[in-house]
Structure formats: structure tokens, C-alpha cells
Write an enzyme that holds these catalytic residues in place. Structure first.
Site, PDB file in Angstrom:
ATOM      1  N   ASP A 117       0.821  -1.226   0.000  1.00 29.13           N
ATOM      2  CA  ASP A 117       0.000   0.000   0.000  1.00 29.13           C
ATOM      3  C   ASP A 117       0.845   1.262   0.000  1.00 29.13           C
ATOM      4  O   ASP A 117       0.442   2.293   0.536  1.00 29.13           O
ATOM      5  CB  ASP A 117      -0.955   0.036   1.215  1.00 29.13           C
ATOM      6  CG  ASP A 117      -1.736  -1.244   1.353  1.00 29.13           C
ATOM      7  OD1 ASP A 117      -2.161  -1.763   0.316  1.00 29.13           O
ATOM      8  OD2 ASP A 117      -1.906  -1.734   2.481  1.00 29.13           O
ATOM      9  N   HIS A 135      -4.269  -2.191  -6.082  1.00 32.10           N
ATOM     10  CA  HIS A 135      -3.542  -0.976  -6.427  1.00 32.10           C
ATOM     11  C   HIS A 135      -4.565   0.080  -6.800  1.00 32.10           C
ATOM     12  O   HIS A 135      -5.353  -0.120  -7.721  1.00 32.10           O
ATOM     13  CB  HIS A 135      -2.619  -1.222  -7.619  1.00 32.10           C
ATOM     14  CG  HIS A 135      -1.494  -2.146  -7.302  1.00 32.10           C
ATOM     15  ND1 HIS A 135      -0.636  -2.630  -8.259  1.00 32.10           N
ATOM     16  CD2 HIS A 135      -1.070  -2.643  -6.140  1.00 32.10           C
ATOM     17  CE1 HIS A 135       0.260  -3.390  -7.688  1.00 32.10           C
ATOM     18  NE2 HIS A 135       0.015  -3.427  -6.398  1.00 32.10           N
TER      19      HIS A 135
HETATM   20  P1  GDP Z   1      -0.379   0.082  -3.797  1.00 31.39           P
HETATM   21  O1  GDP Z   1      -0.953  -1.275  -3.509  1.00 31.39           O
HETATM   22  O2  GDP Z   1       1.055   0.189  -3.417  1.00 31.39           O
HETATM   23  O3  GDP Z   1      -0.649   0.542  -5.188  1.00 31.39           O
HETATM   24  O4  GDP Z   1      -1.133   1.100  -2.828  1.00 31.39           O
HETATM   25  P2  GDP Z   1      -2.712   1.274  -2.574  1.00 31.39           P
HETATM   26  O5  GDP Z   1      -3.388   1.661  -3.797  1.00 31.39           O
HETATM   27  O6  GDP Z   1      -3.236   0.108  -1.834  1.00 31.39           O
HETATM   28  O7  GDP Z   1      -2.677   2.456  -1.493  1.00 31.39           O
HETATM   29  C1  GDP Z   1      -2.124   3.675  -1.765  1.00 31.39           C
HETATM   30  C2  GDP Z   1      -3.165   4.734  -1.428  1.00 31.39           C
HETATM   31  O8  GDP Z   1      -2.532   5.993  -1.416  1.00 31.39           O
HETATM   32  C3  GDP Z   1      -4.263   4.851  -2.462  1.00 31.39           C
HETATM   33  O9  GDP Z   1      -5.439   5.290  -1.822  1.00 31.39           O
HETATM   34  C4  GDP Z   1      -3.732   5.915  -3.418  1.00 31.39           C
HETATM   35  O10 GDP Z   1      -4.753   6.584  -4.144  1.00 31.39           O
HETATM   36  C5  GDP Z   1      -3.079   6.831  -2.441  1.00 31.39           C
HETATM   37  N1  GDP Z   1      -1.934   7.598  -2.899  1.00 31.39           N
HETATM   38  C6  GDP Z   1      -0.888   7.224  -3.701  1.00 31.39           C
HETATM   39  N2  GDP Z   1       0.040   8.199  -3.713  1.00 31.39           N
HETATM   40  C7  GDP Z   1      -0.434   9.194  -2.915  1.00 31.39           C
HETATM   41  C8  GDP Z   1       0.082  10.461  -2.496  1.00 31.39           C
HETATM   42  O11 GDP Z   1       1.186  10.858  -2.849  1.00 31.39           O
HETATM   43  N3  GDP Z   1      -0.699  11.212  -1.654  1.00 31.39           N
HETATM   44  C9  GDP Z   1      -1.907  10.803  -1.213  1.00 31.39           C
HETATM   45  N4  GDP Z   1      -2.601  11.596  -0.400  1.00 31.39           N
HETATM   46  N5  GDP Z   1      -2.414   9.594  -1.570  1.00 31.39           N
HETATM   47  C10 GDP Z   1      -1.685   8.813  -2.395  1.00 31.39           C
END
Ligand code: GDP
Length: 429
Positions: free
Chosen positions: A13, A41
Site C-alpha cells: 500500500d 492498487h
Molecule cells: P499500492 O498497492 O502500493 O498501489 O497502494 P494502494 O493503492 O493500496 O494504497 C495507496 C493509497 O494511497 C491509495 O489510496 C492511493 O490513491 C493513495 N496515494 C498514492 N500516492 C499518494 C500520495 O502521494 N498522496 C496521497 N494523499 N495519496 C496517495
């Protein structure tokens, strides 16, 4: 010639989906190399907000070839439903190639996952119940079904019969359920086979031919370093390796093909499921960070479960970057910390025997470890519109410098929001 692995340096995440979505724009291939539909993701772009579980994150670009590699846990139903959802949201038909060597997550894997988590009760591992642990257990016990087996009726029947022999003993005598026969599973598998047929191919040769031609390839990791079965917080780990070292194996490329490892690091910590989490917060401090985190609070993209949250953990993240072999870091969610006057970071662990260490300990010593905190100045402003590194306030730049020196890898991207454009690419100077 670039083959980049985009991987998590923490517990998952971290925002890998966003980074893969952005970097896909200049890539020919995006490849999933491990895991199945057990992690999500989140991607926010002009088509809407999506949580991808099985599909590679390049699916929003019609020219990118999206590959499900042999190392994945292929949940056919989840994959095809996700594709339908995308098409229904107006996303152009993505190019999708599924390895004929990828193994299939069977309904019985999901059933065993649920039954076992239920049996374990509070001793459970916080499984997402997508069948992943029983799937990989079968794979390495040589009981798995490869996608190509779905089209060989006699072989499929034989493999299922063999696989069900031991499972039926457990079903009847451990879980008190009725035993299953191949014919209980075959109709659904035949139907899945037909729906999967148009996407199935020999992806290994495809990638082996593409990479020497200089085509750019992204290898997309799921979860993060600390969930690796060998190097992570075993047994609270996942069942396949999310490490960049495994990426060429699970994708079907030579190990020396990987030119770059982009370790995605979160500016604070979050974790879904059970297991040791030293910098974890509780109470109102945790609630505030959880509410402000991510794009709509820190809630699991797959399960909707509230994520456990904590401050940045330099000990775990340095280790995570090391075992990933990170060559550069994307630091995400920096905008989230803008409400704090000063920001705690965990710089050491006090172990149960009283020793203090800045090295990530073996699991037997990790339990009961307490964080050693250090405080950095906060910037108390909104970073979500910043477009260059120079625009960031001094305190935010100090925070980035701290992360960089903690993990010994250069921060080359800073993400200041969930959207594609909320990304600062840092110059080389
Ligand atoms: P992944 O599995 O690594 O792709 O991560 P997830 O999608 O599960 O969780 C990452 C969360 O952080 C999601 O809700 C994204 O929309 C959000 N996100 C990603 N980058 C940023 C950021 O730079 N700032 C903020 N506020 N949210 C982010």
C-alpha cells in the site's frame, strides 16, 4: 534498454499502483510477476478511481501490453470481471496477455483459505481469503493447475483427482465439510477456460524477445518487502516473493535484464492484517493519520479493512530498500503529513532484552520491540499543488533528505497526492 521493477519497500500500500500508472505512459509492457487478487492498487485518472487486483496497472494506456506472468496466482474470474468493469467505465480495450504457465486459483483454494482462517480464529494471519496461501501451497506441493491444463480434459481430470485426495481428508475430518469430486469443479473451470482463451499466450518468449530490442518493461510488484516469505515478517508474510529479485523469475526474463529497481516508500507507515508493526499508533493520533492518509483514508483496497497506521519507520524501510535492492526511491503521500507541527520518525528499536538497534531484527526478536522516536520539523501547509522540488518548503525538503539518508537510496520522485499529475520528478542536481 530499461527493465524497471516497481516494488514496495514497506508492508504494501505504498502507492505502487499510482507510480506504475504514471510510468506506464512511456512503457511497452507492464508485467505482474507474483501474487493474485489479494492486494489492490488504487489508481485515479481521467476515467475515474479504480482498485486493480489482478490486472497490471498499464491497462489505462491502449498501447501498453499488459502481461500476467507465470509467477502469479491467476484468479480468472477476478481478472475478467475487472476487465469488464474497466470497459464499462469507458477505458479503451486494454492489451492483455496471460501466461499459459500461470497457475489457476481454484474455488477450493478460496474455500480452504476461509475455513483455515475461521479455524485459527484470533490466531489467524489476517488473510484476505482470496485463496492465495492454499494456492501457493499446492503449487509448491506440485498439485497446481496451469492455465494450459484447462484445455486438456484428461490431464485436468487427473490433476484434480490427485489434488482432491488429500484435501478431502481435511475437508471431512478437520473442517467437517462434505468431500468434493472433480465434477464439482469442472463445469466452472470449463467456463473460465473459454472466457480466458483469447488472452492466453506464451508470454515468456514474448518478453524474452522484447527486452533485447530495447522495449521498456515495467515489472509490477504487489505488497512490499516486509511481506516476503524469506526476508519479511514471517509468518505474517505473503506466499510469494514481492522482491525485485523474484521479478524476472515470475515474469520470465533473465535476472540480468532488470536495469532499475524503483522502491516505493511511504512517508508514514501503514499495514493491513496481523503481525509486528513497531511504529504503530493507536488512539486519536492513529485515527487522525488514518483519516487523512491515502486518497480517502487508509482503508484496504481489497478488503475495506481499516489499515493499521504509524509514523515512518527508518529501521524497517532501510531494510526494505536493502532487500529490494532499490536503485531509486519514490517517496509517496508526503502531502498527508502537512497537518503536523513536528513529525515523529522511528530511528531505532528497543528490543525486549533492553538492547537498542537500528538494524531490522529477526522475527523472533521483533516481537515486543518498541520504537525509538526522533522528531523532525513539520511544514504545516498543503503540498498537493507543488510541481517542483524547489517549490517544496524547507522542512519538507529536510524530511526527504532524512528519508534519503535513512535508506541510503536517492529519492527521485516525490508524490504529493493520489493523482497522476501530483508527482515531482527530481532533477539530477
Ligand atoms: P499500492 O498497492 O502500493 O498501489 O497502494 P494502494 O493503492 O493500496 O494504497 C495507496 C493509497 O494511497 C491509495 O489510496 C492511493 O490513491 C493513495 N496515494 C498514492 N500516492 C499518494 C500520495 O502521494 N498522496 C496521497 N494523499 N495519496 C496517495
Amino acid at each position: 534498454m530499461t527493465v524497471t521493477a516497481i516494488v514496495g519497500a514497506n508492508w504494501g500500500d505504498e502507492g505502487k499502483g499510482k507510480m506504475t500508472d504514471v510510468l506506464s505512459a512511456n512503457s511497452s509492457y507492464v508485467v505482474r510477476y507474483q501474487g493474485g487478487s489479494n492486494a489492490g492498487h488504487t489508481i485515479i485518472n481521467e476515467y475515474g478511481k479504480f482498485a486493480l487486483h489482478m490486472l497490471p496497472s498499464g491497462v489505462f494506456y491502449p498501447n501498453v501490453k499488459n502481461v500476467i506472468g507465470p509467477g502469479t496466482a491467476l484468479d480468472v474470474d477476478a481478472l475478467l470481471k475487472e476487465r469488464e468493469t474497466l470497459l464499462a467505465s469507458g477505458v479503451p480495450e486494454p492489451l492483455l496477455y496471460v501466461s499459459d504457465r500461470a497457475q489457476i486459483v481454484l474455488p477450493i483454494h478460496r474455500l480452504f483459505d476461509e475455513l483455515e482462517e475461521e479455524r485459527l480464529g484470533v490466531r489467524g494471519f489476517g488473510s484476505t481469503k482470496r485463496g492465495i496461501a492454499p494456492f501457493y501451497a499446492d503449487k509448491y506441493a506440485k498439485l497446481g493447475i496451469q492455465a494450459a491444463d484447462l484445455y486438456e480434459e484428461e490431464r485436468l481430470h487427473r490433476r484434480l483427482t490427485q489434488s482432491l485426495e488429500t484435501k478431502n481428508v481435511l475437508l471431512e475430518h478437520l473442517y467437517g465439510r462434505r468431500p468434493l469430486q472433480p465434477d464439482d469443479l469442472l463445469p466452472e473451470l470449463r467456463e473460465q477456460a473459454e472466457r480466458l482463451r483469447p488472452f492466453l499466450c506464451e508470454t515468456t518468449s514474448m518478453l524474452q524477445e522484447a527486452y533485447p530490442k530495447g522495449e521498456s518493461i515495467l515489472l509490477e510488484g504487489q505488497l512490499g518487502a516486509l511481506r516476503d516469505p524469506d526476508h519479511g515478517i514471517y509468518p505474517y508474510s505473503t506466499s510469494s516473493s514481492p522482491l525485485a529479485g523474484f521479478a524476472p523469475v515470475g515474469a520470465g526474463l533473465p535476472p540480468y535484464a532488470v536495469t532499475d529497481v524503483l522502491a516505493v516508500v511511504k512517508s508514514y507507515s501503514s499495514c493491513v492484517g496481523a503481525g509486528p508493526f513497531v511504529s504503530e499508533l493507536e488512539g486519536p493520533e492513529a485515527e487522525e493519520l488514518r483519516r487523512r492518509g491515502g486518497d480517502a483514508g487508509e482503508y484496504g483496497a481489497t478488503t475495506g479493512r481499516p489499515r493499521r497506521v504509524g509514523w515512518f519507520d527508518a529501521v524497517a524501510t532501510r531494510y526494505g530498500c536493502m532487500v529490494q535492492g532499490g536503485t531509486e526511491v519514490a517517496l509517496t503521500n508526503l502531502d498527508v503529513l502537512g497537518y503536523l507541527a513536528s513529525i515523529p520518525v522511528c530511528v531505532g528499536y528497543k528490543l525486549q532484552d533492553g538492547t537498542v538497534t537500528d538494524r531490522f531484527p529477526v522475527n523472533a526478536k521483533l516481537e515486543g520491540a518498541k520504537p525509538v522516536w526522533h522528531r523532525l520539523p513539520g511544514w504545516r501547509c498543503d503540498l498537493s499543488h507543488a510541481q517542483t522540488f524547489e517549490e517544496l518548503p524547507e522542512a519538507a525538503r529536510q524530511y526527504i533528505a532524512f528519508v534519503e539518508s535513512a535508506v541510503n537510496v536517492r529519492v527521485s520522485y516525490v508524490s504529493v497526492g493520489p493523482k497522476r499529475e501530483q508527482l515531482i520528478r527530481r532533477g539530477m542536481s
